[in-house]
Design a protein around this motif. Structure first.
Motif, short mmCIF file in Angstrom:
data_model
loop_
_atom_site.label_atom_id
_atom_site.label_comp_id
_atom_site.label_asym_id
_atom_site.label_seq_id
_atom_site.Cartn_x
_atom_site.Cartn_y
_atom_site.Cartn_z
N SER A 94 19.06 -21.90 26.83
CA SER A 94 18.63 -21.95 25.42
C SER A 94 17.15 -21.59 25.28
O SER A 94 16.70 -21.21 24.19
CB SER A 94 18.88 -23.35 24.84
N SER A 97 17.39 -17.77 25.01
CA SER A 97 18.48 -17.26 24.19
C SER A 97 17.96 -16.71 22.86
O SER A 97 16.97 -17.21 22.31
CB SER A 97 19.50 -18.36 23.91
N VAL A 98 18.64 -15.66 22.36
CA VAL A 98 18.31 -15.12 21.04
C VAL A 98 18.63 -16.15 19.96
O VAL A 98 17.95 -16.22 18.93
CB VAL A 98 19.11 -13.83 20.78
N PHE A 99 19.64 -16.98 20.20
CA PHE A 99 20.03 -18.04 19.27
C PHE A 99 20.03 -19.37 20.03
O PHE A 99 21.08 -19.84 20.47
CB PHE A 99 21.42 -17.76 18.69
N ASN A 101 19.75 -22.48 19.21
CA ASN A 101 20.55 -23.58 18.68
C ASN A 101 22.02 -23.43 19.09
O ASN A 101 22.68 -24.41 19.46
CB ASN A 101 20.44 -23.64 17.15
N ILE A 102 22.52 -22.20 19.00
CA ILE A 102 23.91 -21.96 19.40
C ILE A 102 24.08 -22.22 20.89
O ILE A 102 25.03 -22.89 21.32
CB ILE A 102 24.32 -20.51 19.07
N SER A 103 23.16 -21.73 21.70
CA SER A 103 23.24 -21.92 23.15
C SER A 103 23.19 -23.40 23.52
O SER A 103 23.93 -23.86 24.39
CB SER A 103 22.11 -21.17 23.85
N TYR A 304 21.36 -13.00 28.05
CA TYR A 304 20.95 -13.27 26.67
C TYR A 304 21.09 -14.75 26.31
O TYR A 304 20.98 -15.11 25.14
CB TYR A 304 21.81 -12.44 25.72
N GLY A 308 24.62 -16.48 23.56
CA GLY A 308 23.53 -15.92 22.76
C GLY A 308 23.71 -14.45 22.42
O GLY A 308 22.99 -13.93 21.57
N GLY A 311 26.71 -13.42 18.22
CA GLY A 311 26.26 -14.39 17.23
C GLY A 311 26.36 -13.83 15.83
O GLY A 311 27.09 -12.85 15.58
N ALA A 315 22.53 -10.19 15.83
CA ALA A 315 22.72 -10.48 17.25
C ALA A 315 22.64 -9.18 18.06
O ALA A 315 22.87 -8.09 17.54
CB ALA A 315 24.07 -11.16 17.47
#
Length: 438
Positions: A94, A97-99, A101-103, A304, A308, A311, A315
């Motif tokens: 995380s 990661s590009v995202f 929160n998702i990770s 990623y 990540g 998304g 993304a």
């Protein structure tokens, strides 16, 4: 120390396995009708994450209550350390990661699924584990059949090009086909063991017929090929129990037959895939894989981040979607997904663990010469087959089954030692009378 009644643990494990292997919540909350289910809407329902969280929490409690025994067992599993480091990398991903929160959220779910599988794999004897798994698979088979017969709005797909294909409790026919392929072969193996007897074994036979029917009703090429391949694997595994000379002859014969079949498919690829309504481009997958490897080369070491790459809008996957010309939802290959998530560092950790588990599963069959030792090897073949054209590796049920296959060798070796020494192994949990007579 707090002690949980053993029968409650049995009920908990059976329910948890059924829930993770095939609950209908996604399907029902998504509306049912149509070709695909809107998972974004289904995921917003509180019921699925609530039950999953509860199962994960209870599993963690069960691990804490017998942590010394579990740690002792993990020491005898060489792939356990690789899995622990891999999971640590998943959690840390995380940070890049590009995202994030998702990770972060998805990594917690993966840790929870690992906790449930570790609790299931290390708290019971191997034959108990197989009993629980077979019971869950049989319940899932009956429920899938009933959804197709009594609730066709949910259990059957209605939009082209999959009109009339059964999907049971799943969101797509391919998932039903793959799951029933595993169920059919697992129940076939059970016929050659003494884990179930009498009426229970008769019920297993009935469930096997139902699961085979559902493989056909799903009209899933993956399911049909997986059933054939895993059945062939079952015969190969049986050959491994023979004397060395007989084993060489049997395995060579089976391998030659399989090789001729593969050669025929390769030379008649258009006709073969056309019979299943498929093209040699694997429904467009061969177009997106080169683009995905290009994206992997952009972040080769750590990838990623866990989940990540795929998304929301913006993304990295948007580039692949533009190249493909359609909204690609995932890599359609579980092993490519590993590289996208965690790069080659995570890939090497995972692939090393996977290879050790696979080789260990074959070694256990040769070493113990017991039919019940075949289950992990067939499971590994299933995971390979189901992740060649689909991204199922990190899905809850597949990950739970992979962890089980990785850790099951501990219990098989313990049981094998007991059978040879006629002594009670220090690490085998106390088995109630009704479970010990197998």
């Amino acid at each position: 120390m707090l002690r949980i009644p053993r029968y409650l643990e049995y009920v908990f494990v059976c329910f948890g396995l059924w829930f993770f292997l095939g609950n209908p919540i996604h399907l029902i909350t998504g509306g049912g009708a149509g070709q695909l289910v809107d998972l974004s809407e289904a995921d917003s329902n509180f019921l699925l994450p609530g039950i999953s969280t509860a199962l994960h929490a209870v599993s963690c409690l069960g691990i804490l209550l017998r942590w010394k025994m579990i740690v002792t067992r993990l020491k005898s599993s060489p792939q356990a350390l690789l899995l622990i480091v891999f999971l640590l990398l998943v959690v840390l991903s995380s940070n890049w990661s590009v995202f994030p929160n998702i990770s972060s959220r998805r990594s917690i779910l993966l840790i929870g699924a690992t906790a449930f599988s570790a609790y299931f794999s290390l708290s019971f004897s191997f034959k108990q584990q197989v009993k629980f798994l077979i019971i869950a698979l049989c319940i899932n088979t009956v429920v899938c059949f009933l959804f197709g017969v009594l609730l066709p709005k949910y259990g059957i797909m209605h939009d082209a090009p999959h009109t009339g294909a059964w999907r049971g409790v799943y969101t797509h026919k391919n998932k039903l086909g793959a799951q029933m392929a595993l169920t059919t072969v697992f129940l076939l193996i059970t016929q050659y063991t003494e884990i179930f007897r009498g009426r229970a074994k008769l019920a297993i036979s009935g469930s096997m017929v139902l699961s085979a029917f559902l493989v056909v009703a799903a009209t899933s090429t993956t399911g049909l090929l997986a059933t054939a391949t895993m059945t062939l694997t079952f015969f190969v595994c049986n050959a491994l129990m023979l004397s060395y000379r007989s084993m060489v002859v049997a395995v060579s014969s089976i391998t030659l037959t399989a090789g001729l079949g593969i050669f025929y498919i390769q030379t008649n690829a258009d006709a073969f895939f056309g019979a299943f309504g498929k093209g040699t481009d694997l429904s467009g997958r061969s177009d997106i894989w080169p683009a995905l490897f290009h994206m992997i080369s952009q972040k080769p070491f750590l990838g990623y981040g866990y989940n990540g790459f795929w998304g929301p809008y913006g993304a990295p996957a948007d580039i692949v979607r533009q190249i493909a010309g359609w909204p690609v939802p995932n890599a359609h290959n579980g092993f490519i997904e590993v590289l996208l998530n965690l790069g080659w560092i995570g890939g090497i950790l995972f692939f090393s663990s996977f290879l050790i588990t696979f080789l260990r599963s074959l070694q256990l069959i040769r070493m113990t010469k017991k039919s019940y030792a075949i289950y992990p090897a067939v499971m590994m073949v299933f995971l390979i087959l189901s992740n060649i054209t689909e991204s199922n590796l990190f899905v809850g049920d597949s990950w739970i089954l992979y962890i089980w296959a990785s850790l099951s060798s501990i219990q098989i070796l313990s049981k094998w030692s007991d059978d040879n020494s006629n002594e009670t192994h220090d690490l085998v949990p106390e088995i109630p009378r009704e479970f010990s007579k197998v």
